[in-house]
Write an enzyme that holds these catalytic residues in place. Structure first.
Site, mmCIF file in Angstrom:
data_model
loop_
_atom_site.group_PDB
_atom_site.id
_atom_site.type_symbol
_atom_site.label_atom_id
_atom_site.label_comp_id
_atom_site.label_asym_id
_atom_site.label_seq_id
_atom_site.Cartn_x
_atom_site.Cartn_y
_atom_site.Cartn_z
ATOM 1 N N ARG A 91 0.831 -1.190 0.000
ATOM 2 C CA ARG A 91 0.000 0.000 0.000
ATOM 3 C C ARG A 91 0.869 1.244 0.000
ATOM 4 N NH1 ARG A 91 -3.301 -2.606 -1.734
ATOM 5 N NH2 ARG A 91 -5.491 -2.936 -1.139
ATOM 6 N N GLU B 205 -3.233 8.044 -5.548
ATOM 7 C CA GLU B 205 -3.409 7.318 -6.807
ATOM 8 C C GLU B 205 -4.609 7.879 -7.566
ATOM 9 O OE1 GLU B 205 -3.641 3.130 -5.979
ATOM 10 O OE2 GLU B 205 -1.661 3.060 -5.059
ATOM 11 N N HIS C 95 -0.553 0.271 -9.764
ATOM 12 C CA HIS C 95 -1.293 -0.625 -8.854
ATOM 13 C C HIS C 95 -1.810 -1.863 -9.596
ATOM 14 C CE1 HIS C 95 -3.568 -0.441 -4.774
ATOM 15 N NE2 HIS C 95 -3.355 -1.697 -5.124
#
Length: 310
Positions: A237, A266, A285
């Site tokens: 994360r 993000e 991601h």
């Protein structure tokens, strides 16, 4: 029954849900997450809600889930879902535990090899007629290197198996896993302290959730304490590492390379800071999102939602 799916899901799994509950019962829109008003309206009368990591199931959106009985998470991280609030409302939250572990583990091993060798980013130079052979002749081999894992759950353990198959020595830190747990001996991994991992590992890979205890776990001081020439990989994360500190260490040369798949914000905001960093891999991601992993994750959640709505 009515099911809302707000982000992309494998079509075969969506069809499984349509066959079970009827085509009109499934509201599938991979871009619904980007339309907050439409999303809130869609979940108001649904029984199940299926999301990935971008849909923030908390606050007003959670309050709109008046009839929801189950939330299926197409992935394993739950920091985008207010789990305690869901439990208080009697909503069951189901992650796709283990379904994308291989995709993440392969990403870690692949980027570790690429960054240690530091020889695969010369295509433009070679095409231009340059021949940087001397500059790229000091790459490091994978066998014999020390892989340090922060977190030794299912993904960390699979990463360790792949690393050992390549001849790496693997050490790991996980305060939640007792030293007597069979996984340490079964996989052949030595438990270490966080400080030992930091100073001994040639590659450090993070596999922990974002909690108060892990926020900025790898800050400027810890990155500075890493073994000279080490590589840092984060697929867990954003917020667990200090991104500015990574940039500084790469430009200084104290950090050999870094692969970041997750970020504090993000999408990553446009910035010039990353542009001149050597031996850097940035991905959006997707470490746990492969063709095969998407099929496994989607089918697992489809089956779990069907079971929960029986």
């Amino acid at each position: 029954m009515r099911i809302v799916i707000s982000e992309f899901m494998d079509e075969a799994a969506v069809d499984t849900l349509r066959q079970r509950f009827g085509p009109d019962a499934i509201h599938y829109d991979a871009n619904l997450v980007d339309n907050p008003a439409a999303l809130a309206a869609a979940v108001a009368d649904c029984d199940a809600f299926i999301v990935r990591n971008r849909t923030q199931v908390r606050g007003a959106l959670l309050a709109a889930c008046g009839k929801v009985k189950v939330i299926g998470r197409l992935g394993v991280g739950l920091d985008n879902i207010d789990v305690p609030a869901c439990e208080a409302r009697g909503i069951r939250v189901i992650p796709a535990t283990g379904a994308n572990a291989l995709a993440v583990a392969e990403y870690v091993i692949g980027t570790a090899m690429l960054l240690r060798r530091a020889s695969y980013l010369s295509t433009a130079e070679v095409i231009a007629g340059k021949w940087p052979r001397n500059k790229l002749s000091a790459g490091r081999e994978t066998a014999g290197a020390v892989m340090g894992l922060i977190g030794f759950g299912s993904i960390g353990q699979l990463t360790a198996r792949l690393a050992r198959a390549l001849g790496m020595h693997v050490i790991a830190y996980d305060p939640a896993l007792p030293a007597t747990h069979t996984a340490w001996q079964d996989i052949g991994v030595q438990p270490k302290t966080l400080e030992q991992i930091t100073t001994e590992a040639d590659v450090i890979s993070l596999h922990v959730p974002l909690l108060d205890a892990t926020r900025n776990l790898f800050d400027a001081n810890r990155i500075a304490a890493m073994k000279p020439g080490a590589v840092l990989i984060n697929t867990s994360r954003g917020g667990i590492i200090d991104e500015a500190a990574v940039v500084a260490a790469l430009k200084l040369g104290s950090l050999r390379g870094a692969a970041l798949d997750v970020f504090t914000q993000e999408p990553l905001p446009a910035t010039a800071d990353w542009a001149d960093c050597p031996n850097l891999v940035l991905t959006p991601h997707i470490a746990g999102v492969s063709f095969e992993a998407n099929i496994r994750v989607s089918s697992m959640i489809a089956a779990a939602v069907i079971d929960a709505l029986k």
